[in-house]
Scaffold this motif. Sequence first.
Motif, PDB file in Angstrom:
ATOM      1  N   VAL A  81       0.785  -1.188   0.022  1.00 21.74           N
ATOM      2  CA  VAL A  81      -0.185  -0.066  -0.075  1.00 21.74           C
ATOM      3  C   VAL A  81       0.910   1.193  -0.129  1.00 21.74           C
ATOM      4  O   VAL A  81       1.997   1.499   0.743  1.00 21.74           O
ATOM      5  N   ALA A  82       0.740   2.200  -0.769  1.00 23.25           N
ATOM      6  CA  ALA A  82       1.488   3.531  -0.866  1.00 23.25           C
ATOM      7  C   ALA A  82       1.088   4.242   0.224  1.00 23.25           C
ATOM      8  O   ALA A  82      -0.018   4.336   0.558  1.00 23.25           O
ATOM      9  N   PRO A  83       1.960   5.111   0.589  1.00 26.79           N
ATOM     10  CA  PRO A  83       1.528   5.657   2.020  1.00 26.79           C
ATOM     11  C   PRO A  83       0.509   6.952   1.379  1.00 26.79           C
ATOM     12  O   PRO A  83       0.827   7.511   0.147  1.00 26.79           O
ATOM     13  N   SER A  84      -0.385   7.338   2.431  1.00 27.32           N
ATOM     14  CA  SER A  84      -1.284   8.243   2.060  1.00 27.32           C
ATOM     15  C   SER A  84      -0.511   9.772   1.915  1.00 27.32           C
ATOM     16  O   SER A  84       0.499   9.954   2.479  1.00 27.32           O
ATOM     17  N   PHE A  85      -1.169  10.742   1.401  1.00 25.04           N
ATOM     18  CA  PHE A  85      -0.881  12.089   1.306  1.00 25.04           C
ATOM     19  C   PHE A  85      -0.580  12.547   2.678  1.00 25.04           C
ATOM     20  O   PHE A  85       0.392  13.052   2.861  1.00 25.04           O
ATOM     21  N   SER A  86      -1.421  12.315   3.667  1.00 21.44           N
ATOM     22  CA  SER A  86      -1.254  12.704   5.012  1.00 21.44           C
ATOM     23  C   SER A  86       0.012  12.319   5.661  1.00 21.44           C
ATOM     24  O   SER A  86       0.731  12.514   6.630  1.00 21.44           O
ATOM     25  N   LYS A  87       0.242  11.099   5.361  1.00 20.86           N
ATOM     26  CA  LYS A  87       1.611  10.491   5.908  1.00 20.86           C
ATOM     27  C   LYS A  87       2.815  10.679   5.489  1.00 20.86           C
ATOM     28  O   LYS A  87       4.009  10.769   6.062  1.00 20.86           O
ATOM     29  N   ARG A  88       2.789  11.173   4.036  1.00 24.24           N
ATOM     30  CA  ARG A  88       3.786  11.724   3.184  1.00 24.24           C
ATOM     31  C   ARG A  88       3.920  13.163   3.681  1.00 24.24           C
ATOM     32  O   ARG A  88       5.213  13.717   3.612  1.00 24.24           O
ATOM     33  N   ASN A  89       3.006  14.088   4.125  1.00 28.02           N
ATOM     34  CA  ASN A  89       3.228  15.337   4.444  1.00 28.02           C
ATOM     35  C   ASN A  89       2.382  15.730   5.873  1.00 28.02           C
ATOM     36  O   ASN A  89       1.315  15.621   5.784  1.00 28.02           O
ATOM     37  N   ALA A  90       3.146  16.052   6.800  1.00 30.00           N
ATOM     38  CA  ALA A  90       2.683  16.252   8.015  1.00 30.00           C
ATOM     39  C   ALA A  90       1.806  17.447   7.785  1.00 30.00           C
ATOM     40  O   ALA A  90       0.766  17.475   8.602  1.00 30.00           O
ATOM     41  N   THR A  91       2.258  18.214   7.274  1.00 26.85           N
ATOM     42  CA  THR A  91       1.453  19.545   6.970  1.00 26.85           C
ATOM     43  C   THR A  91       1.436  19.961   5.566  1.00 26.85           C
ATOM     44  O   THR A  91       2.288  19.731   4.847  1.00 26.85           O
ATOM     45  N   PHE A  92       0.290  20.425   5.242  1.00 26.15           N
ATOM     46  CA  PHE A  92       0.021  21.086   3.805  1.00 26.15           C
ATOM     47  C   PHE A  92      -0.352  22.345   3.762  1.00 26.15           C
ATOM     48  O   PHE A  92      -1.504  22.667   4.450  1.00 26.15           O
ATOM     49  N   GLU A  93       0.140  23.395   3.179  1.00 29.73           N
ATOM     50  CA  GLU A  93      -0.096  24.789   3.158  1.00 29.73           C
ATOM     51  C   GLU A  93      -0.328  25.270   4.690  1.00 29.73           C
ATOM     52  O   GLU A  93      -1.151  26.000   4.914  1.00 29.73           O
ATOM     53  N   GLY A  94       0.301  24.858   5.491  1.00 24.87           N
ATOM     54  CA  GLY A  94       0.441  25.322   6.926  1.00 24.87           C
ATOM     55  C   GLY A  94      -0.714  24.698   7.765  1.00 24.87           C
ATOM     56  O   GLY A  94      -0.727  24.953   8.955  1.00 24.87           O
ATOM     57  N   VAL A  95      -1.167  23.784   7.291  1.00 18.83           N
ATOM     58  CA  VAL A  95      -2.391  23.012   8.077  1.00 18.83           C
ATOM     59  C   VAL A  95      -1.887  21.538   8.424  1.00 18.83           C
ATOM     60  O   VAL A  95      -1.410  20.727   7.673  1.00 18.83           O
ATOM     61  N   CYS A  96      -2.116  21.372   9.639  1.00 17.79           N
ATOM     62  CA  CYS A  96      -1.662  19.841  10.048  1.00 17.79           C
ATOM     63  C   CYS A  96      -2.677  18.817   9.443  1.00 17.79           C
ATOM     64  O   CYS A  96      -3.846  19.059   9.494  1.00 17.79           O
ATOM     65  N   MET A  97      -2.031  17.960   8.849  1.00 14.80           N
ATOM     66  CA  MET A  97      -3.169  16.911   8.340  1.00 14.80           C
ATOM     67  C   MET A  97      -3.617  15.776   9.064  1.00 14.80           C
ATOM     68  O   MET A  97      -4.608  15.149   8.778  1.00 14.80           O
ATOM     69  N   GLY A  98      -3.506  15.856  10.368  1.00 10.03           N
ATOM     70  CA  GLY A  98      -3.997  15.161  11.392  1.00 10.03           C
ATOM     71  C   GLY A  98      -3.595  13.668  11.540  1.00 10.03           C
ATOM     72  O   GLY A  98      -4.317  12.883  11.784  1.00 10.03           O
ATOM     73  N   ASN A  99      -2.408  13.282  10.904  1.00 13.35           N
ATOM     74  CA  ASN A  99      -2.249  12.198  11.010  1.00 13.35           C
ATOM     75  C   ASN A  99      -1.406  11.696  12.536  1.00 13.35           C
ATOM     76  O   ASN A  99      -0.565  12.670  13.001  1.00 13.35           O
ATOM     77  N   ARG A 100      -1.878  10.958  13.061  1.00 15.51           N
ATOM     78  CA  ARG A 100      -1.696  10.630  14.401  1.00 15.51           C
ATOM     79  C   ARG A 100      -0.121  10.642  14.894  1.00 15.51           C
ATOM     80  O   ARG A 100       0.268  11.237  15.775  1.00 15.51           O
ATOM     81  N   ARG A 101       0.513   9.858  13.952  1.00 10.10           N
ATOM     82  CA  ARG A 101       2.008   9.878  14.225  1.00 10.10           C
ATOM     83  C   ARG A 101       2.871  11.113  13.796  1.00 10.10           C
ATOM     84  O   ARG A 101       3.716  11.372  14.418  1.00 10.10           O
ATOM     85  N   THR A 102       2.403  11.895  12.868  1.00  8.96           N
ATOM     86  CA  THR A 102       3.076  13.084  12.506  1.00  8.96           C
ATOM     87  C   THR A 102       2.458  14.494  12.554  1.00  8.96           C
ATOM     88  O   THR A 102       2.883  15.432  12.386  1.00  8.96           O
ATOM     89  N   CYS A 103       1.467  14.396  13.706  1.00  9.50           N
ATOM     90  CA  CYS A 103       0.515  15.600  14.216  1.00  9.50           C
ATOM     91  C   CYS A 103       1.491  16.808  14.517  1.00  9.50           C
ATOM     92  O   CYS A 103       2.442  16.531  15.327  1.00  9.50           O
ATOM     93  N   THR A 104       1.412  17.960  14.090  1.00  8.02           N
ATOM     94  CA  THR A 104       2.181  19.059  14.343  1.00  8.02           C
ATOM     95  C   THR A 104       1.437  20.150  15.258  1.00  8.02           C
ATOM     96  O   THR A 104       2.027  21.066  15.936  1.00  8.02           O
TER      97      THR A 104
END
Length: 111
Positions: A81-104
């Motif tokens: 399974v390819a990693p999702s966008f949120s797993k590849r990018n902890a934030t996008f345009e300054g917004v936290c993507m809500g991934n539990r492991r990479t939350c900022t």
Amino acid sequence: MQDLQGLYRIWNEKFRSFSVFAQSHLARVPLGWQDPQGLNEHDAAEDARKSMALFNHHRFALKPNEAAMRAAHEALLAAPVAPSFSKRNATFEGVCMGNRRTCTCNAPFFG
């Protein structure tokens, strides 16, 4: 209306739970659908085409053929399974993507 994740939900003995997959994984494995950019990004028109192709594949190729359904399930579980966008990018345009492991943002996670 039909939930594609429900159609392609698979009982996974290894984890003793159901496995569900992203639309990109569902389109790539049983249909051989290739993402032209290779980025696994969302595009509304492309997502609609994938949805209809997946629905028709399930309805006409898998549902009436138990062996084909079993083979598709095995292929989906076996394919990486390819990693999702949120797993590849902890934030996008300054917004936290809500991934539990990479939350900022340190927001609470529920459920």
